[in-house]
Scaffold this motif. Structure first.
Motif, PDB file in Angstrom:
ATOM      1  N   VAL A   1       0.836  -1.203   0.000  1.00 38.21           N
ATOM      2  CA  VAL A   1       0.000   0.000   0.000  1.00 38.21           C
ATOM      3  C   VAL A   1       0.871   1.253   0.000  1.00 38.21           C
ATOM      4  CG1 VAL A   1      -1.631   1.336   1.400  1.00 38.21           C
ATOM      5  CG2 VAL A   1      -2.012  -1.097   1.055  1.00 38.21           C
ATOM      6  N   GLU A   2       1.943   1.248   0.788  1.00 35.07           N
ATOM      7  CA  GLU A   2       2.835   2.404   0.818  1.00 35.07           C
ATOM      8  C   GLU A   2       3.475   2.631  -0.550  1.00 35.07           C
ATOM      9  OE1 GLU A   2       5.532   1.698   4.057  1.00 35.07           O
ATOM     10  OE2 GLU A   2       4.035   2.255   5.570  1.00 35.07           O
ATOM     11  N   LYS A   3       3.864   1.557  -1.228  1.00 36.07           N
ATOM     12  CA  LYS A   3       4.423   1.693  -2.571  1.00 36.07           C
ATOM     13  C   LYS A   3       3.400   2.298  -3.519  1.00 36.07           C
ATOM     14  CE  LYS A   3       7.735  -2.122  -2.340  1.00 36.07           C
ATOM     15  NZ  LYS A   3       8.055  -3.482  -2.815  1.00 36.07           N
ATOM     16  N   GLN A   4       2.160   1.824  -3.420  1.00 37.33           N
ATOM     17  CA  GLN A   4       1.104   2.346  -4.285  1.00 37.33           C
ATOM     18  C   GLN A   4       0.858   3.826  -4.000  1.00 37.33           C
ATOM     19  OE1 GLN A   4      -0.350   0.909  -6.865  1.00 37.33           O
ATOM     20  NE2 GLN A   4       0.871  -0.919  -6.541  1.00 37.33           N
ATOM     21  N   ILE A   5       0.850   4.190  -2.725  1.00 41.72           N
ATOM     22  CA  ILE A   5       0.627   5.590  -2.360  1.00 41.72           C
ATOM     23  C   ILE A   5       1.750   6.465  -2.916  1.00 41.72           C
ATOM     24  CG2 ILE A   5       0.629   7.199  -0.403  1.00 41.72           C
ATOM     25  CD1 ILE A   5      -0.957   5.084   1.158  1.00 41.72           C
ATOM     26  N   LYS A   6       3.004   6.004  -2.766  1.00 39.78           N
ATOM     27  CA  LYS A   6       4.135   6.780  -3.292  1.00 39.78           C
ATOM     28  C   LYS A   6       4.042   6.908  -4.802  1.00 39.78           C
ATOM     29  CE  LYS A   6       7.331   5.816   0.462  1.00 39.78           C
ATOM     30  NZ  LYS A   6       8.544   5.114   0.895  1.00 39.78           N
ATOM     31  N   SER A   7       3.639   5.824  -5.453  1.00 36.93           N
ATOM     32  CA  SER A   7       3.500   5.849  -6.904  1.00 36.93           C
ATOM     33  C   SER A   7       2.448   6.867  -7.329  1.00 36.93           C
ATOM     34  CB  SER A   7       3.118   4.460  -7.420  1.00 36.93           C
ATOM     35  OG  SER A   7       2.851   4.490  -8.791  1.00 36.93           O
ATOM     36  N   VAL A   8       1.321   6.868  -6.631  1.00 42.74           N
ATOM     37  CA  VAL A   8       0.246   7.817  -6.954  1.00 42.74           C
ATOM     38  C   VAL A   8       0.710   9.241  -6.671  1.00 42.74           C
ATOM     39  CG1 VAL A   8      -2.052   8.583  -6.247  1.00 42.74           C
ATOM     40  CG2 VAL A   8      -1.624   6.166  -6.652  1.00 42.74           C
ATOM     41  N   GLU A   9       1.400   9.454  -5.555  1.00 35.95           N
ATOM     42  CA  GLU A   9       1.893  10.801  -5.225  1.00 35.95           C
ATOM     43  C   GLU A   9       2.863  11.289  -6.290  1.00 35.95           C
ATOM     44  OE1 GLU A   9       3.515  10.289  -1.304  1.00 35.95           O
ATOM     45  OE2 GLU A   9       1.590  10.732  -0.331  1.00 35.95           O
ATOM     46  N   THR A  10       3.737  10.403  -6.770  1.00 32.50           N
ATOM     47  CA  THR A  10       4.685  10.776  -7.821  1.00 32.50           C
ATOM     48  C   THR A  10       3.941  11.169  -9.090  1.00 32.50           C
ATOM     49  OG1 THR A  10       6.331   9.280  -6.896  1.00 32.50           O
ATOM     50  CG2 THR A  10       6.645   9.951  -9.181  1.00 32.50           C
ATOM     51  N   ARG A  11       2.951  10.382  -9.440  1.00 33.99           N
ATOM     52  CA  ARG A  11       2.162  10.697 -10.640  1.00 33.99           C
ATOM     53  C   ARG A  11       1.436  12.024 -10.488  1.00 33.99           C
ATOM     54  NH1 ARG A  11      -0.529   4.793 -11.497  1.00 33.99           N
ATOM     55  NH2 ARG A  11       1.400   3.679 -11.940  1.00 33.99           N
ATOM     56  N   VAL A  12       0.877  12.257  -9.316  1.00 38.82           N
ATOM     57  CA  VAL A  12       0.164  13.518  -9.074  1.00 38.82           C
ATOM     58  C   VAL A  12       1.127  14.694  -9.182  1.00 38.82           C
ATOM     59  CG1 VAL A  12      -1.006  14.869  -7.280  1.00 38.82           C
ATOM     60  CG2 VAL A  12      -1.702  12.517  -7.708  1.00 38.82           C
ATOM     61  N   ASP A  13       2.340  14.544  -8.617  1.00 34.30           N
ATOM     62  CA  ASP A  13       3.340  15.611  -8.711  1.00 34.30           C
ATOM     63  C   ASP A  13       3.715  15.875 -10.163  1.00 34.30           C
ATOM     64  OD1 ASP A  13       3.394  16.060  -5.998  1.00 34.30           O
ATOM     65  OD2 ASP A  13       5.187  14.826  -5.640  1.00 34.30           O
ATOM     66  N   ASP A  14       3.903  14.808 -10.938  1.00 32.47           N
ATOM     67  CA  ASP A  14       4.230  14.976 -12.355  1.00 32.47           C
ATOM     68  C   ASP A  14       3.126  15.717 -13.087  1.00 32.47           C
ATOM     69  OD1 ASP A  14       6.584  13.614 -11.921  1.00 32.47           O
ATOM     70  OD2 ASP A  14       5.886  11.725 -12.798  1.00 32.47           O
ATOM     71  N   VAL A  15       1.890  15.305 -12.849  1.00 30.70           N
ATOM     72  CA  VAL A  15       0.756  15.964 -13.514  1.00 30.70           C
ATOM     73  C   VAL A  15       0.664  17.418 -13.076  1.00 30.70           C
ATOM     74  CG1 VAL A  15      -1.766  15.982 -13.667  1.00 30.70           C
ATOM     75  CG2 VAL A  15      -0.525  13.828 -13.883  1.00 30.70           C
ATOM     76  N   ARG A  16       0.879  17.665 -11.779  1.00 33.29           N
ATOM     77  CA  ARG A  16       0.808  19.038 -11.256  1.00 33.29           C
ATOM     78  C   ARG A  16       1.873  19.908 -11.904  1.00 33.29           C
ATOM     79  NH1 ARG A  16       1.570  18.521  -5.633  1.00 33.29           N
ATOM     80  NH2 ARG A  16      -0.611  17.998  -5.481  1.00 33.29           N
ATOM     81  N   GLN A  17       3.092  19.373 -12.036  1.00 35.85           N
ATOM     82  CA  GLN A  17       4.176  20.138 -12.647  1.00 35.85           C
ATOM     83  C   GLN A  17       3.878  20.429 -14.116  1.00 35.85           C
ATOM     84  OE1 GLN A  17       7.705  17.846 -11.855  1.00 35.85           O
ATOM     85  NE2 GLN A  17       7.866  18.560  -9.751  1.00 35.85           N
ATOM     86  N   ARG A  18       3.375  19.424 -14.807  1.00 32.65           N
ATOM     87  CA  ARG A  18       3.030  19.638 -16.218  1.00 32.65           C
ATOM     88  C   ARG A  18       1.912  20.659 -16.349  1.00 32.65           C
ATOM     89  NH1 ARG A  18       1.917  13.980 -18.268  1.00 32.65           N
ATOM     90  NH2 ARG A  18       3.103  13.074 -16.603  1.00 32.65           N
ATOM     91  N   ALA A  19       0.919  20.544 -15.480  1.00 36.57           N
ATOM     92  CA  ALA A  19      -0.203  21.486 -15.534  1.00 36.57           C
ATOM     93  C   ALA A  19       0.263  22.893 -15.206  1.00 36.57           C
ATOM     94  CB  ALA A  19      -1.301  21.050 -14.563  1.00 36.57           C
ATOM     95  N   THR A  20       1.135  23.029 -14.219  1.00 31.85           N
ATOM     96  CA  THR A  20       1.649  24.342 -13.845  1.00 31.85           C
ATOM     97  C   THR A  20       2.464  24.922 -14.992  1.00 31.85           C
ATOM     98  OG1 THR A  20       1.716  23.716 -11.518  1.00 31.85           O
ATOM     99  CG2 THR A  20       3.052  25.576 -12.153  1.00 31.85           C
ATOM    100  N   GLY A  21       3.315  24.094 -15.590  1.00 24.60           N
ATOM    101  CA  GLY A  21       4.116  24.557 -16.725  1.00 24.60           C
ATOM    102  C   GLY A  21       3.232  24.993 -17.877  1.00 24.60           C
TER     103      GLY A  21
END
Length: 138
Positions: free
Chosen positions: A63-83
């Motif tokens: 579960v922790e791995k899945q949460i980290k994976s989702v957080e990483t994806r969210v950060d990537d999407v957030r950075q792309r959206a911000t850019g």
């Protein structure tokens, strides 16, 4: 008649002793089974708890791995959206500025720069007039 009554099973002392001993053994076996079941239940419960803890630890890691994976994806999407948003904002600013320039409306920075130049020229003019007035009096 007494011989007949002596031959009845309920009057046989050996048979009665055997039945009594069998009943006692059954009773003791029952007590032993109860005790064994109680011991086994405790051990079984402890084993279930240990297995539950192991499963919890395994699933927690997953579960922790899945949460980290989702957080990483969210950060990537957030950075792309911000850019993307920053690019859109910059393009919008450029287009608005260009439209305003075509209409003859200057940006605030340009107007402030012009005001500073005017103030500098007025100061220079006052200084030169001050020198010129002193020369005329001599």
């Amino acid at each position: 008649m007494s011989e007949e009554s002596d031959k009845k099973p309920e009057n046989d002392p050996q048979l009665a002793a055997k039945v009594k001993e069998s009943a006692r053994q059954i009773w003791l076996a029952g007590l032993g089974a109860y005790n064994k079941a109680e011991e086994d239940t405790g051990r079984f419960f402890e084993r279930l708890v240990q297995e539950g803890e192991q499963i919890e630890n395994k699933t927690r890691g997953v579960v922790e791995k899945q949460i980290k994976s989702v957080e990483t994806r969210v950060d990537d999407v957030r950075q792309r959206a911000t850019g993307t948003w920053d690019k859109l904002e910059h393009m919008f600013d450029e287009r608005v500025s260009g439209a305003l320039r075509r209409l003859g409306i200057h940006r605030r920075e340009e107007i402030e720069a012009l005001e500073q130049r005017i103030e500098a020229l007025e100061s220079e003019l006052k200084r030169l007039r001050g020198k010129g007035g002193a020369d005329e009096e001599e």
